[in-house]
Design a protein around this motif. Structure first.
Motif, PDB file in Angstrom:
ATOM      1  N   ASP A  91       0.812  -1.215   0.000  1.00  0.00           N
ATOM      2  CA  ASP A  91       0.000   0.000   0.000  1.00  0.00           C
ATOM      3  C   ASP A  91       0.848   1.268   0.000  1.00  0.00           C
ATOM      4  O   ASP A  91       0.303   2.379  -0.121  1.00  0.00           O
ATOM      5  CB  ASP A  91      -0.924   0.026   1.224  1.00  0.00           C
ATOM      6  CG  ASP A  91      -2.021  -1.027   1.146  1.00  0.00           C
ATOM      7  OD1 ASP A  91      -2.212  -1.615   0.063  1.00  0.00           O
ATOM      8  OD2 ASP A  91      -2.686  -1.270   2.177  1.00  0.00           O
ATOM      9  N   GLY A  92       2.159   1.132   0.190  1.00  0.00           N
ATOM     10  CA  GLY A  92       3.023   2.309   0.239  1.00  0.00           C
ATOM     11  C   GLY A  92       2.887   3.107   1.512  1.00  0.00           C
ATOM     12  O   GLY A  92       3.287   4.283   1.563  1.00  0.00           O
ATOM     13  N   THR A  93       2.347   2.497   2.564  1.00  0.00           N
ATOM     14  CA  THR A  93       2.080   3.208   3.815  1.00  0.00           C
ATOM     15  C   THR A  93       3.353   3.792   4.418  1.00  0.00           C
ATOM     16  O   THR A  93       3.336   4.893   4.983  1.00  0.00           O
ATOM     17  CB  THR A  93       1.412   2.262   4.823  1.00  0.00           C
ATOM     18  OG1 THR A  93       0.220   1.729   4.247  1.00  0.00           O
ATOM     19  CG2 THR A  93       1.081   2.984   6.120  1.00  0.00           C
TER      20      THR A  93
ATOM     21  N   ARG B 251      10.143  -8.459  16.851  1.00  0.00           N
ATOM     22  CA  ARG B 251       9.854  -9.225  15.630  1.00  0.00           C
ATOM     23  C   ARG B 251      10.199  -8.419  14.379  1.00  0.00           C
ATOM     24  O   ARG B 251      11.047  -8.823  13.608  1.00  0.00           O
ATOM     25  CB  ARG B 251       8.372  -9.665  15.625  1.00  0.00           C
ATOM     26  CG  ARG B 251       7.992 -10.519  14.428  1.00  0.00           C
ATOM     27  CD  ARG B 251       8.777 -11.828  14.393  1.00  0.00           C
ATOM     28  NE  ARG B 251       8.537 -12.557  13.143  1.00  0.00           N
ATOM     29  CZ  ARG B 251       9.281 -12.447  12.065  1.00  0.00           C
ATOM     30  NH1 ARG B 251      10.313 -11.602  12.039  1.00  0.00           N
ATOM     31  NH2 ARG B 251       9.018 -13.140  10.981  1.00  0.00           N
ATOM     32  N   PHE B 252       9.506  -7.298  14.147  1.00  0.00           N
ATOM     33  CA  PHE B 252       9.804  -6.452  12.995  1.00  0.00           C
ATOM     34  C   PHE B 252      10.067  -5.014  13.445  1.00  0.00           C
ATOM     35  O   PHE B 252       9.439  -4.518  14.379  1.00  0.00           O
ATOM     36  CB  PHE B 252       8.615  -6.409  12.018  1.00  0.00           C
ATOM     37  CG  PHE B 252       8.349  -7.695  11.284  1.00  0.00           C
ATOM     38  CD1 PHE B 252       9.185  -8.115  10.270  1.00  0.00           C
ATOM     39  CD2 PHE B 252       7.244  -8.475  11.589  1.00  0.00           C
ATOM     40  CE1 PHE B 252       8.933  -9.294   9.576  1.00  0.00           C
ATOM     41  CE2 PHE B 252       6.981  -9.645  10.911  1.00  0.00           C
ATOM     42  CZ  PHE B 252       7.827 -10.059   9.897  1.00  0.00           C
ATOM     43  N   TRP B 253      10.985  -4.367  12.760  1.00  0.00           N
ATOM     44  CA  TRP B 253      11.168  -2.918  12.883  1.00  0.00           C
ATOM     45  C   TRP B 253      11.518  -2.414  11.498  1.00  0.00           C
ATOM     46  O   TRP B 253      12.578  -2.723  10.961  1.00  0.00           O
ATOM     47  CB  TRP B 253      12.277  -2.585  13.875  1.00  0.00           C
ATOM     48  CG  TRP B 253      12.250  -1.141  14.332  1.00  0.00           C
ATOM     49  CD1 TRP B 253      11.484  -0.132  13.847  1.00  0.00           C
ATOM     50  CD2 TRP B 253      13.017  -0.578  15.394  1.00  0.00           C
ATOM     51  NE1 TRP B 253      11.707   1.037  14.526  1.00  0.00           N
ATOM     52  CE2 TRP B 253      12.662   0.790  15.481  1.00  0.00           C
ATOM     53  CE3 TRP B 253      13.977  -1.084  16.258  1.00  0.00           C
ATOM     54  CZ2 TRP B 253      13.238   1.659  16.415  1.00  0.00           C
ATOM     55  CZ3 TRP B 253      14.544  -0.216  17.190  1.00  0.00           C
ATOM     56  CH2 TRP B 253      14.187   1.125  17.275  1.00  0.00           C
ATOM     57  N   ILE B 254      10.590  -1.678  10.899  1.00  0.00           N
ATOM     58  CA  ILE B 254      10.714  -1.246   9.513  1.00  0.00           C
ATOM     59  C   ILE B 254      10.673   0.277   9.473  1.00  0.00           C
ATOM     60  O   ILE B 254       9.759   0.894  10.047  1.00  0.00           O
ATOM     61  CB  ILE B 254       9.581  -1.822   8.646  1.00  0.00           C
ATOM     62  CG1 ILE B 254       9.469  -3.340   8.847  1.00  0.00           C
ATOM     63  CG2 ILE B 254       9.815  -1.499   7.174  1.00  0.00           C
ATOM     64  CD1 ILE B 254       8.216  -3.934   8.244  1.00  0.00           C
ATOM     65  N   ARG B 255      11.638   0.875   8.796  1.00  0.00           N
ATOM     66  CA  ARG B 255      11.688   2.333   8.682  1.00  0.00           C
ATOM     67  C   ARG B 255      11.597   2.730   7.218  1.00  0.00           C
ATOM     68  O   ARG B 255      12.298   2.160   6.364  1.00  0.00           O
ATOM     69  CB  ARG B 255      12.990   2.861   9.280  1.00  0.00           C
ATOM     70  CG  ARG B 255      13.204   2.507  10.745  1.00  0.00           C
ATOM     71  CD  ARG B 255      14.594   2.936  11.194  1.00  0.00           C
ATOM     72  NE  ARG B 255      14.832   2.585  12.580  1.00  0.00           N
ATOM     73  CZ  ARG B 255      15.355   1.429  12.977  1.00  0.00           C
ATOM     74  NH1 ARG B 255      15.652   0.500  12.078  1.00  0.00           N
ATOM     75  NH2 ARG B 255      15.569   1.192  14.251  1.00  0.00           N
ATOM     76  N   GLY B 256      10.741   3.710   6.945  1.00  0.00           N
ATOM     77  CA  GLY B 256      10.567   4.201   5.581  1.00  0.00           C
ATOM     78  C   GLY B 256      10.475   5.706   5.559  1.00  0.00           C
ATOM     79  O   GLY B 256      10.487   6.374   6.602  1.00  0.00           O
ATOM     80  N   THR B 257      10.347   6.271   4.369  1.00  0.00           N
ATOM     81  CA  THR B 257      10.340   7.723   4.215  1.00  0.00           C
ATOM     82  C   THR B 257       9.033   8.357   4.682  1.00  0.00           C
ATOM     83  O   THR B 257       8.971   9.573   4.872  1.00  0.00           O
ATOM     84  CB  THR B 257      10.579   8.090   2.742  1.00  0.00           C
ATOM     85  OG1 THR B 257       9.604   7.423   1.922  1.00  0.00           O
ATOM     86  CG2 THR B 257      11.978   7.665   2.302  1.00  0.00           C
ATOM     87  N   LYS B 258       7.985   7.522   4.864  1.00  0.00           N
ATOM     88  CA  LYS B 258       6.706   8.063   5.320  1.00  0.00           C
ATOM     89  C   LYS B 258       6.311   7.579   6.712  1.00  0.00           C
ATOM     90  O   LYS B 258       5.287   8.009   7.252  1.00  0.00           O
ATOM     91  CB  LYS B 258       5.590   7.676   4.342  1.00  0.00           C
ATOM     92  CG  LYS B 258       5.701   8.320   2.971  1.00  0.00           C
ATOM     93  CD  LYS B 258       4.520   7.907   2.096  1.00  0.00           C
ATOM     94  CE  LYS B 258       4.603   8.543   0.715  1.00  0.00           C
ATOM     95  NZ  LYS B 258       3.452   8.125  -0.149  1.00  0.00           N
TER      96      LYS B 258
ATOM     97  N   LYS C 208       2.867  -1.293  16.225  1.00  0.00           N
ATOM     98  CA  LYS C 208       2.788   0.157  16.336  1.00  0.00           C
ATOM     99  C   LYS C 208       3.206   0.783  15.014  1.00  0.00           C
ATOM    100  O   LYS C 208       4.277   0.502  14.490  1.00  0.00           O
ATOM    101  CB  LYS C 208       3.702   0.671  17.451  1.00  0.00           C
ATOM    102  CG  LYS C 208       3.298   0.194  18.842  1.00  0.00           C
ATOM    103  CD  LYS C 208       1.952   0.777  19.271  1.00  0.00           C
ATOM    104  CE  LYS C 208       1.599   0.344  20.695  1.00  0.00           C
ATOM    105  NZ  LYS C 208       0.279   0.882  21.109  1.00  0.00           N
ATOM    106  N   LEU C 209       2.332   1.636  14.492  1.00  0.00           N
ATOM    107  CA  LEU C 209       2.577   2.314  13.224  1.00  0.00           C
ATOM    108  C   LEU C 209       2.800   3.794  13.501  1.00  0.00           C
ATOM    109  O   LEU C 209       1.960   4.447  14.140  1.00  0.00           O
ATOM    110  CB  LEU C 209       1.377   2.117  12.299  1.00  0.00           C
ATOM    111  CG  LEU C 209       1.469   2.665  10.881  1.00  0.00           C
ATOM    112  CD1 LEU C 209       2.588   1.988  10.106  1.00  0.00           C
ATOM    113  CD2 LEU C 209       0.132   2.480  10.159  1.00  0.00           C
ATOM    114  N   THR C 210       3.923   4.319  13.071  1.00  0.00           N
ATOM    115  CA  THR C 210       4.220   5.745  13.211  1.00  0.00           C
ATOM    116  C   THR C 210       4.246   6.365  11.819  1.00  0.00           C
ATOM    117  O   THR C 210       5.028   5.924  10.954  1.00  0.00           O
ATOM    118  CB  THR C 210       5.568   5.977  13.908  1.00  0.00           C
ATOM    119  OG1 THR C 210       5.546   5.378  15.200  1.00  0.00           O
ATOM    120  CG2 THR C 210       5.856   7.469  14.054  1.00  0.00           C
ATOM    121  N   LEU C 211       3.399   7.361  11.595  1.00  0.00           N
ATOM    122  CA  LEU C 211       3.306   8.018  10.297  1.00  0.00           C
ATOM    123  C   LEU C 211       3.748   9.475  10.414  1.00  0.00           C
ATOM    124  O   LEU C 211       3.573  10.110  11.475  1.00  0.00           O
ATOM    125  CB  LEU C 211       1.881   7.953   9.762  1.00  0.00           C
ATOM    126  CG  LEU C 211       1.317   6.539   9.540  1.00  0.00           C
ATOM    127  CD1 LEU C 211      -0.138   6.615   9.103  1.00  0.00           C
ATOM    128  CD2 LEU C 211       2.156   5.786   8.517  1.00  0.00           C
TER     129      LEU C 211
END
Length: 373
Positions: free
Chosen positions: A148-150, A258-265, A301-304
């Motif tokens: 989804d490009g979130t 478990r997961f830690w994912i960092r992106g530009t958004k 946890k989602l940080t936007l």
């Protein structure tokens, strides 16, 4: 591969009757419309406290591989034995004209994987690998966030299987060498590297450190025969993405990462493992309404990043579970159609994962980054 369809339900025979067969395969075969449990090969029924003839009196039972494979009514063979047996058992099954589903790790080496892929195509039979954690609900949630490009363009992706287990397992996971498909790299590492491969494809290069945290040793020139219980591997991609694969046996945490994912958004942070394995081990039935579902306390946890540059954090529940039954559903349909391209986990993909694993081993031995073609 495109051939005429096969009548279903397909008669399925299972080799082995340990945890893999009783917990991860037979319960799902039973609920898959295109599959039917037909036979079980257990060399010494009752010796380990488990008896296939006692538990499944309505199916055929064998103690000899040759007799098991000679059954003309058998369509599909499930190999649920330790990894050093996968190549000879899969080879014999394919030569006998059977389709094959192999537990992970597929086989110990890329060369063995290539040989089985070639043989399966020559015999017009399908071979699939049981990478069930492609259907973990947290991983499906990650796939959706990325599709989804979130999170925008992902720059760092951390994936963990950390535990606090100071005693070495007495099963093949703690007794087989890496050359036999054992150790944390081939056991848990196969899952994590496969998930990274599904999301991002083959990396450009890898750097790996393999250690025995229980013994306080690193793999390298001083310890060339070390069998690791810990993995730290970096996978590098052409777009700058770095994937960190972490496995630890000495991780004293109430909530394991478990997961830690960092992106530009934005970013996504998740603790705790998928619930299906502990639920299956505890006896929960696959048809139970709670199967594959986590409690809200385990939400990710989602940080936007807001339009004004501020950070907005919120709960991110898992997507609706598909559960491991989806693998069997897709596998059964692919065999009925006899189409390799429809397999949920083609052996060619498992071969690619083995190529990454072998590069990590080489990197750890020589303490250098390894390029992948």
């Amino acid at each position: 591969m495109a051939n005429s369809t096969i009548n279903s339900p397909l008669n399925v025979g299972v080799i082995g009757y340990g945890l893999s067969a009783t917990v991860f395969h037979i319960p799902f075969i039973a609920i898959t419309p295109t599959l039917k449990l037909h036979s079980i090969l257990q060399r010494n029924p009752g010796q380990s406290g488990k008896s296939a003839p006692h538990d499944h009196p309505d199916v055929k039972h064998f103690t000899s591989l040759d007799q098991f494979l000679a059954d003309a009514d058998l369509d599909v063979v499930v190999i649920s034995t330790p990894p050093q047996t996968h190549f000879p058992f899969a080879q014999q099954a394919l030569l006998a004209g059977k389709h094959v589903l192999v537990e992970k790790p597929f086989v110990p080496t890329v060369s063995e994987a290539d040989a089985l892929i070639k043989l399966a195509r020559e015999k017009c039979r399908l071979i699939c690998v049981y990478q069930n954690r492609r259907w973990d609900s947290d991983f499906l949630t990650v796939r959706k966030l990325l599709a989804d490009g979130t999170l925008g363009r992902v720059v760092e992706f951390e994936t963990h299987f950390d535990r606090f287990r100071l005693e070495k397992p007495s099963t093949w996971k703690g007794t087989l060498s890496m050359a036999q498909g054992g150790s944390a790299l081939y056991d848990l590492g196969t899952h994590l590297i496969d998930q990274a491969y599904v999301l991002f494809g083959m990396p450009r290069s890898v750097f790996g450190v393999l250690a025995s945290q229980r013994d306080g040793l690193l793999l390298g020139p001083q310890n060339p025969d070390l069998e690791p219980d810990s993995v730290t591997a970096q996978l590098f991609y052409d777009d700058g993405l770095i994937v960190l694969v972490r496995i630890g046996s000495v991780s004293a945490e109430v909530r394991q990462p478990r997961f830690w994912i960092r992106g530009t958004k934005g970013s996504y942070h998740k603790h705790g493992l998928d619930t299906q394995e502990p639920q299956l081990r505890s006896g929960l039935k696959t048809e139970d309404a709670n199967f594959g579902r986590e409690g809200p306390e385990w939400n990710g946890k989602l940080t936007l990043v807001g339009d004004d540059g501020s950070f907005i954090e919120k709960d991110c529940p898992n997507v609706e579970p598909q559960t491991y039954s989806k693998l069997f559903e897709l596998f059964g349909e692919a065999v009925v159609r006899n189409r390799e391209e429809d397999l949920p986990v083609p052996a060619s993909q498992a071969r690619d994962v083995l190529q990454i694993i072998e590069a990590i081993r080489e990197s750890a031995r020589n303490r250098r980054e390894i390029q992948l073609s």
